[in-house]
Design a protein around this motif. Structure first.
Motif, short mmCIF file in Angstrom:
data_model
loop_
_atom_site.label_atom_id
_atom_site.label_comp_id
_atom_site.label_asym_id
_atom_site.label_seq_id
_atom_site.Cartn_x
_atom_site.Cartn_y
_atom_site.Cartn_z
N VAL A 456 0.84 -1.20 0.00
CA VAL A 456 0.00 0.00 0.00
C VAL A 456 0.88 1.26 0.00
N ARG A 463 1.38 6.15 -7.13
CA ARG A 463 0.08 6.56 -7.68
C ARG A 463 0.28 7.73 -8.65
N LEU A 485 -5.18 -3.47 3.40
CA LEU A 485 -6.00 -3.29 2.19
C LEU A 485 -7.06 -2.24 2.38
N GLY A 488 -5.69 0.98 1.74
CA GLY A 488 -5.52 1.14 0.30
C GLY A 488 -6.83 1.55 -0.36
N VAL A 489 -7.90 0.88 0.02
CA VAL A 489 -9.20 1.18 -0.59
C VAL A 489 -9.67 2.56 -0.15
N ARG A 492 -8.07 5.17 -1.98
CA ARG A 492 -8.15 4.98 -3.44
C ARG A 492 -6.77 4.78 -4.04
N PRO A 494 -4.48 2.51 -6.16
CA PRO A 494 -4.54 1.37 -7.07
C PRO A 494 -3.35 0.45 -6.87
N LEU A 495 -3.61 -0.82 -6.76
CA LEU A 495 -2.52 -1.80 -6.60
C LEU A 495 -3.06 -3.20 -6.86
N ALA A 548 -12.15 -4.02 -1.23
CA ALA A 548 -11.25 -4.25 -2.37
C ALA A 548 -11.92 -5.19 -3.35
N VAL A 571 -7.23 -2.28 -11.74
CA VAL A 571 -6.21 -1.44 -11.11
C VAL A 571 -6.05 -0.16 -11.92
N THR A 576 -8.18 -1.41 -5.90
CA THR A 576 -7.25 -2.13 -5.03
C THR A 576 -7.65 -3.61 -5.16
N CYS A 577 -6.77 -4.42 -5.71
CA CYS A 577 -7.17 -5.75 -6.20
C CYS A 577 -6.35 -6.88 -5.61
#
Ligand SMILES: Cc1ncc(C[n+]2csc(CCOP(=O)(O)OP(=O)(O)O)c2C)c(N)n1
Ligand SMILES: [Mg+2]
Length: 607
Positions: A456, A463, A485, A488-489, A492, A494-495, A548, A571, A576-577
């Motif tokens: 993250v 980003r 996670l 991360g979500v 926002r 992206p990963l 996510a 992504v 966030t995947c």
């Protein structure tokens, strides 16, 4: 993901312009140092600072990064600094928050990464303490919890002293060899109203120290040694990850016609497809790379992590035949408690300097009298630039790590990936790292659970860069740190996380198997106390449960290709995947044997 917000919600209150409390000044100091984010899990011991960041600075520069666990807060700052080379701040609650953070701090320490940790404590004036909780969350010497693996700590007793302390801490953290520092802020001091705000120390009068160049006579000796060398070898370890330094290392290798070995414990430092880098990097030196070490006549270590251990591994416990040059500042950090300084390396010339400065000094010294890359470079086998075709799907509905790696690297190849983490057993031919940030490095201290947070943090730093951050994490690592996670979500970021899910703390199965073999006991029991398959953990659902996007479990290569295609699109759209891939509980034989081997010590005459 329709929401395009990529920062925290802005606070409602009007932002004030004059500091009124101690922590307002402390927050201003963080802004003056241009710290972009402060990662934290909340705690009353720094409620004054928290309020100042939100209601005085307006949650900007630095912006709060809310984390669900302090270990995550530190890991996020770790990942961010690995990409940018710049420290984040982390706020850690008295006693318990700092206790939660310790493993991640140890990782940062071992990785020589800059970080500014701010702690809360107290109030130190016992009269001002609330009953019970302020007492259990106050210690006389909070920093003693982490002193053995931080570069410096302080607990200032006035606001003016706190400003100096934060500035000094920042300078110490970012001076090579870099590391985490801890400044513990008395809650009483944070919350105290101030009659007239003290001025911030002018940063230009307290600049970062100038870095010393390697001594010219040492450069001369090294130059002479290399000029005579027939088979020079560069071991590239902890070095800068900017493009200029990267290019200079390539130039040096080419001028010397030196072979190069790099390390997966550290970030991409030399293009792996280059003919002078014949064998893929690993966590340990591979058998092929070991031959380069044995055959070399001059070895230059640019702060290689564990030089002694690697030489010993390559030379079967003997001292290397080559002359060894070590260039490292690391001994400035060597302390008593942790042995992360590794075994004492045999050297012929030891230069206490920044390794990239030695590269520059050698290039300057070479001037026009350069040797250029010769025919031998062309004759070397080029590293495998494209992976082998994936094998067919296994019958047992698990994918081999090699297949997962080939499919993953092939699927990502066209999307400018930046690999944040790779698992043990990842095949070298799937490492196509050719530029800085193609690979970010490892965790430093071997503390499992850092993967999600570091991912993250690295992804936050990447980003908007056009890079696609991807981490391939063990299921154990993922599960220990997975609430990162949510952060991360929430922000926002992206990963892509691909989980190499063998439903086991598999590394330790090999250890249990070894024990059983050595003791003549049943190796079939190696999984007991290590497998996590009953009940099976739904890793994709654990991702979805935090907002996510989750794919899997994936059982075959065709499904993996499809899931990755879709995840890459997600992504790129800001998602966030997580992709959960069921892999076979096995490492390649070479990895297992390297992991478990003991190497005789060259210093032990009886060995
Ligand atoms: C915090 C922590 N606990 C325990 C260990 C010991 N350990 C090293 S590797 C490992 C297994 C990690 O499991 P996973 O991430 O699933 O990777 P795998 O070995 O299965 O490939 C463990 C438990 C550690 N290094 N760190
Ligand atoms: Mg595992």
């Amino acid at each position: 993901m329709n929401d395009t917000r990529n920062t925290s919600p802005k606070p409602n209150a009007a932002v004030e312009t004059t500091p009124r409390f101690g922590s307002d000044c402390m927050a201003e100091m963080l802004r003056a140092l241009e710290i972009p984010y402060i990662a934290l899990t909340p705690g009353a011991s720094f409620r004054g600072l928290h309020d100042s960041l939100v209601n005085y600075l307006g949650n900007e520069r630095p912006e709060l990064l809310l984390c669900i666990h302090e270990e995550t807060a530190v890991a996020i700052a770790h990942g961010y600094a690995r990409v940018t080379g710049r420290p984040l701040a982390v706020a850690l609650h008295a006693n318990v928050g700092l206790m939660h953070a310790t493993m991640a701090i140890f990782n940062v320490w071992c990785d020589r990464i800059p970080m500014l940790m701010l702690g809360g404590v107290g109030p130190m004036d016992a009269v001002a303490r609330r009953p019970w909780v302020d007492w259990i969350h106050t210690s006389s010497d909070m920093a003693s919890l982490v002193r053995d693996f931080t570069k410096w700590d302080d607990q200032p007793a006035s606001v003016v002293a706190a400003l100096e302390s934060i500035l000094r801490g920042y300078r110490i953290a970012t001076t090579a060899p870099q590391g985490p520092v801890y400044v513990c802020l008395d809650a009483g001091l944070q919350e105290a109203p101030i009659a007239s705000p003290p001025p911030l120390p002018p940063l230009d009068r307290y600049p970062a120290p100038r870095v010393v160049d390697p001594p010219p006579e040492a450069v001369g000796e090294i130059f002479a040694m290399l000029a005579q060398a027939e088979r020079p070898l560069l071991l590239i370890g902890r070095v800068a990850n900017d493009r200029e330094c990267f290019a200079r290392r390539v130039e040096l290798a080419e001028r010397l016609d030196a072979r190069v070995i790099t390390d997966l414990k550290t970030a991409a430092s030399f293009p792996m497809p280059h003919p002078l880098h014949p064998f893929p990097a690993g966590i340990y030196i591979s058998a092929e790379a070991g031959a380069l070490v044995r055959e070399a006549d001059v070895i230059v270590s640019l702060d290689w992590v564990d030089l002694a251990g690697s030489l010993r591994q390559a030379c079967g416990g003997q001292l290397p035949a080559a002359k060894v040059i070590q260039c490292s500042l690391d001994s400035y950090l060597h302390r008593g408690w942790s042995k992360d300084y590794q075994s004492l390396p045999p050297t012929d010339i030891f230069v206490l300097a920044d390794p990239d400065r030695l590269v520059s000094a050698l290039l300057e010294r070479m001037g026009e009298s350069r040797r250029t890359a010769t025919k031998s470079a062309a004759a070397l086998p080029a590293s495998t630039a494209t992976g082998a075709a994936p094998n067919s799907t296994r019958d047992d509905a698990r994918i081999s790590i090699a297949d997962m790696a080939h499919v993953t690297s092939a699927s990502l190849a066209a999307h400018n990936p930046s690999y944040v983490r790779l698992p043990l057993g990842w095949p070298g031919e799937c490492c196509h790292f050719a530029e800085p940030l193609d690979f970010i490095g490892f965790d430093g201290g071997g503390g499992i659970g850092s993967g999600p947070g570091m991912t993250v943090g690295a992804a936050l730093a990447l980003r908007g860069s056009g890079r696609l951050p991807v981490a391939v994490l063990g299921d154990g690592d993922y599960l220990m740190g997975l609430t990162a996670l949510w952060t991360g979500v929430h922000y926002r970021i992206p990963l892509l996380i691909v989980v190499s899910n063998n439903q086991s703390f598999f590394n330790d199965e090999l250890h249990q198997e070894r024990m059983a073999r050595m003791r003549g006991r049943p190796i079939e029991n190696r999984w007991v106390g290590l497998r996590m398959d009953d009940p099976p953990l739904d890793l994709a659902a654990l991702a979805r449960g935090q907002g996510a996007i989750g794919y899997g479990p994936i059982h075959d290569t065709a499904a993996l290709e499809a899931a990755l295609d879709s995840a890459i699109r997600d992504v790129k759209a800001g998602g966030t995947c997580v992709v959960d891939v069921r892999v076979a509980p096995e490492y390649a034989r070479t990895v297992s044997s390297t992991l478990l081997q003991h190497i005789p010590n060259d210093k032990d005459k009886s060995a």
